[in-house]
Design an enzyme around this catalytic site. Structure first.
Site, PDB file in Angstrom:
ATOM      1  N   HIS A 191      29.198 -44.372  56.842  1.00 48.59           N
ATOM      2  CA  HIS A 191      28.021 -44.812  57.592  1.00 48.59           C
ATOM      3  C   HIS A 191      27.888 -46.329  57.540  1.00 48.59           C
ATOM      4  O   HIS A 191      28.356 -46.975  56.610  1.00 48.59           O
ATOM      5  CB  HIS A 191      26.746 -44.207  57.001  1.00 48.59           C
ATOM      6  CG  HIS A 191      26.689 -42.717  57.061  1.00 48.59           C
ATOM      7  ND1 HIS A 191      26.527 -42.026  58.230  1.00 48.59           N
ATOM      8  CD2 HIS A 191      26.796 -41.777  56.089  1.00 48.59           C
ATOM      9  CE1 HIS A 191      26.522 -40.721  57.978  1.00 48.59           C
ATOM     10  NE2 HIS A 191      26.692 -40.539  56.687  1.00 48.59           N
ATOM     11  N   ASP A 213      29.354 -52.168  49.414  1.00 49.40           N
ATOM     12  CA  ASP A 213      29.834 -52.488  50.765  1.00 49.40           C
ATOM     13  C   ASP A 213      31.351 -52.294  50.845  1.00 49.40           C
ATOM     14  O   ASP A 213      32.104 -52.821  50.023  1.00 49.40           O
ATOM     15  CB  ASP A 213      29.466 -53.928  51.127  1.00 49.40           C
ATOM     16  CG  ASP A 213      29.730 -54.216  52.601  1.00 49.40           C
ATOM     17  OD1 ASP A 213      29.704 -53.270  53.415  1.00 49.40           O
ATOM     18  OD2 ASP A 213      29.975 -55.386  52.940  1.00 49.40           O
ATOM     19  N   HIS A 214      31.784 -51.533  51.850  1.00 49.81           N
ATOM     20  CA  HIS A 214      33.207 -51.207  52.009  1.00 49.81           C
ATOM     21  C   HIS A 214      33.774 -50.484  50.790  1.00 49.81           C
ATOM     22  O   HIS A 214      34.946 -50.655  50.440  1.00 49.81           O
ATOM     23  CB  HIS A 214      34.024 -52.454  52.371  1.00 49.81           C
ATOM     24  CG  HIS A 214      33.847 -52.861  53.805  1.00 49.81           C
ATOM     25  ND1 HIS A 214      32.689 -53.402  54.289  1.00 49.81           N
ATOM     26  CD2 HIS A 214      34.680 -52.758  54.884  1.00 49.81           C
ATOM     27  CE1 HIS A 214      32.811 -53.649  55.586  1.00 49.81           C
ATOM     28  NE2 HIS A 214      34.003 -53.254  55.977  1.00 49.81           N
ATOM     29  N   HIS A 227      33.592 -39.137  55.059  1.00 49.10           N
ATOM     30  CA  HIS A 227      33.138 -39.757  56.300  1.00 49.10           C
ATOM     31  C   HIS A 227      32.356 -41.000  55.854  1.00 49.10           C
ATOM     32  O   HIS A 227      32.388 -41.341  54.660  1.00 49.10           O
ATOM     33  CB  HIS A 227      32.288 -38.798  57.151  1.00 49.10           C
ATOM     34  CG  HIS A 227      30.997 -38.423  56.530  1.00 49.10           C
ATOM     35  ND1 HIS A 227      30.897 -37.508  55.497  1.00 49.10           N
ATOM     36  CD2 HIS A 227      29.732 -38.846  56.747  1.00 49.10           C
ATOM     37  CE1 HIS A 227      29.634 -37.390  55.131  1.00 49.10           C
ATOM     38  NE2 HIS A 227      28.907 -38.188  55.865  1.00 49.10           N
ATOM     39  N   GLU A 232      20.481 -43.962  56.939  1.00 51.21           N
ATOM     40  CA  GLU A 232      21.870 -43.498  56.895  1.00 51.21           C
ATOM     41  C   GLU A 232      22.449 -43.486  58.302  1.00 51.21           C
ATOM     42  O   GLU A 232      23.631 -43.730  58.520  1.00 51.21           O
ATOM     43  CB  GLU A 232      21.915 -42.096  56.292  1.00 51.21           C
ATOM     44  CG  GLU A 232      23.314 -41.651  55.922  1.00 51.21           C
ATOM     45  CD  GLU A 232      23.312 -40.277  55.309  1.00 51.21           C
ATOM     46  OE1 GLU A 232      23.635 -40.153  54.126  1.00 51.21           O
ATOM     47  OE2 GLU A 232      22.981 -39.286  56.004  1.00 51.21           O
ATOM     48  N   CYS A 279      29.217 -32.641  56.196  1.00 48.93           N
ATOM     49  CA  CYS A 279      28.902 -33.776  55.311  1.00 48.93           C
ATOM     50  C   CYS A 279      29.729 -33.705  54.034  1.00 48.93           C
ATOM     51  O   CYS A 279      29.792 -34.670  53.280  1.00 48.93           O
ATOM     52  CB  CYS A 279      27.411 -33.787  54.965  1.00 48.93           C
ATOM     53  SG  CYS A 279      26.397 -34.018  56.420  1.00 48.93           S
ATOM     54  N   HIS A 335      31.463 -41.787  51.979  1.00 44.26           N
ATOM     55  CA  HIS A 335      30.983 -40.842  50.965  1.00 44.26           C
ATOM     56  C   HIS A 335      31.256 -39.409  51.445  1.00 44.26           C
ATOM     57  O   HIS A 335      31.769 -39.178  52.533  1.00 44.26           O
ATOM     58  CB  HIS A 335      29.498 -41.054  50.659  1.00 44.26           C
ATOM     59  CG  HIS A 335      28.536 -40.469  51.650  1.00 44.26           C
ATOM     60  ND1 HIS A 335      27.253 -40.088  51.315  1.00 44.26           N
ATOM     61  CD2 HIS A 335      28.667 -40.198  52.981  1.00 44.26           C
ATOM     62  CE1 HIS A 335      26.643 -39.630  52.392  1.00 44.26           C
ATOM     63  NE2 HIS A 335      27.480 -39.680  53.404  1.00 44.26           N
TER      64      HIS A 335
END
Lengths: 138, 138, 138, 138, 138, 138
Positions: free
Chosen positions: C43, C81-82, C41, C127, C35, C16
């Site tokens: 998480h 996810d992914h 980037h 996060e 950010c 994100h």
């Protein structure tokens, strides 16, 4: 080429007792204490399965971790998760399921089933968050 | 003199995709699955940086951990934290950023920049709490 | 009857950036810093999904955790996810994917899809291992 | 005076099965799946026991944590650690040992045995690192 | 607007002893045991600082976690990290540094220094991985 | 016979300062910074004690972990838990208690007190969740 170790951490829950059937109950209790409770006890096991090999220049992987996860699932977890280690696991038959004996048996379940390119390097098996064993083969 | 290993654990977050630019999108998807999502995904990485050496009789340290932390910050984290590993890190250019390739590249960033008294002994790099790689050099 | 809370902890990885498309790049950088990196980037997120209800006298469960796991898989994880939270998740469209906005959106994905017997009580979304948010609904 | 909550985290290992003796084996298997394995399975349980009260101006404690630890040891852990929850715990007799039923039973074991100055505020019981239940009383 | 709780987890190390200067050494030893060792002992403390508020529609944040981290650093950690809680912290003077008294003192250091939009909701302070206290204000 | 490593993880809390009595306060402060605070600081230490040996065919154990736990308790923890490492531990007298010096001293406390069948293989000592040292002997 650099050799890298790759680890997948897995989880399962099982019942067991530390027990020699050829000993009396008293003898089992004396040597193994509460761990030999005839009505069983159990654990959440965590296990790190580590393989080692050269990085495949085509994929950048030593081994696809999904493949490793599936192998451990099929060769080990399917037999032991939510099972009784003393009575329900064919490849632990006649084995006193201490963590030491258990990790050596798991090693035998895995080592000849890996792809040729990698070697089984190390297993780490936690019986509790405070106790674990490691095995690197003979 | 006793040789002791000293480790600093560090943390960073980054985006990446497992991807070979010389392959078609279909081929990437077939081999790498969701890990090759063209819109990226990312991880919180944890890394253990371990150096080894004799204890300095003057300080009682193998290496001041603040110095090690600063070195890792300057040579690695400053370049990768909150960055895209495929597109924004000069020393990963032309590298498919699998965890295996990534750990070898980090090793090269660190090994010649340590004080003479210590050797880089081991890196451990967690991509998720269930998957990690280790590298100890050639 | 006693009311008990039951929690399933789940894991996913996503990319994100914190970003408002109606702001200039400079303004985004000024307010959100790294950010807002335009190259993304990511998480490893951990999330605790907690439901509350009376214990079903028939099963002894408030809710079968396998059912809860499947619900979270189908309504949330399958989409994120992914994935890239800014560009690939229909129910986050036009949402700046801060952890705060994200947890409220996940709440809406789950709350009307639970069995009648239980209520969604709390979400906790990590996060990083050092930052998390909690939401208990309006 | 400020009211503060004080928690002691404890650990134990036990065997159990999710099982209703008044149901057939097939019915148990159908509803509870592998959790109903007749040969048992087991877990490492972690439990947070939280009491709340005013800070005693004399000691600066809400409650001496050693006292709390001993109470939990005597009233709960001595009965369940390395035991079978279905067959060996008098206060779980006729209880299907789901985590929900178990936490309510533990609550009853503790709540009237605390010093007058404090109240039992909350129990949290982890059956695995991914599943836990909470109870705060009626 | 939804109200969300946002937490920053911080870490510090300090020395202390549980001790009342107006009591004899024998009395201190009798009530507090080893925790009153005149030569001190110490801990790695972990603390979760939780603030609550509406999501700011402009930023999508309840509070910028970097701001919260800086506030906790300046108002608390700068005074206690690598310090002696009994002798070196002005705002703990005349306080017996039990975890209970400590958390209330930290609360007072933080609550009036937050931005107007948010409220301090909860502190959780771990003295060891097995013992922690929580405080939510008067 | 397979050789397996067996580990017990233990916990203790202690005060210390990094300090050379033959240096001036200024020199200590310059080299060791806050770690040399004359009023002490402290840590929750975690330590993994690993022994290695063949599995005893009689018991299935390399070493009974209860025995190992008791040994570590008697030879190490009884002397250091809730103590000051600089002033209260006879076997650390004249030692600057860096983690490096500390782990070597613990090694000496343990290695000749193990049963003949096993060897002390490795100690790992965490001073904080981010810093640890390892020692495997000369």
């Amino acid at each position: 080429m650099p050799r890298v170790s790759v680890t997948r951490r897995v989880h399962f829950s099982a019942a067991h007792r530390i027990h020699r059937p050829d000993w009396s109950d008293d003898r089992n209790q004396e040597v193994f204490g509460d761990c030999s409770n005839p009505q069983w006890h159990g654990h959440n096991y965590e296990m790190d399965v580590t393989v080692e090999g050269e990085i495949d220049p085509e994929t950048g992987y030593v081994m696809d971790l999904k493949e490793l996860k599936d192998l451990v699932q099929n060769r080990v977890l399917a037999d032991v998760d939510h099972r009784n280690l003393n009575t329900q696991v064919p490849w632990l038959k006649d084995t006193n399921p201490t963590t030491e004996n258990f990790i050596v048996a798991i090693w035998e379940r895995l080592r000849e089933h890996l792809p040729e390119r990698v070697a089984l390097r190390r297993l780490v098996l936690w019986e509790t968050p405070r106790n674990y064993v490691e095995y690197e083969g003979l």
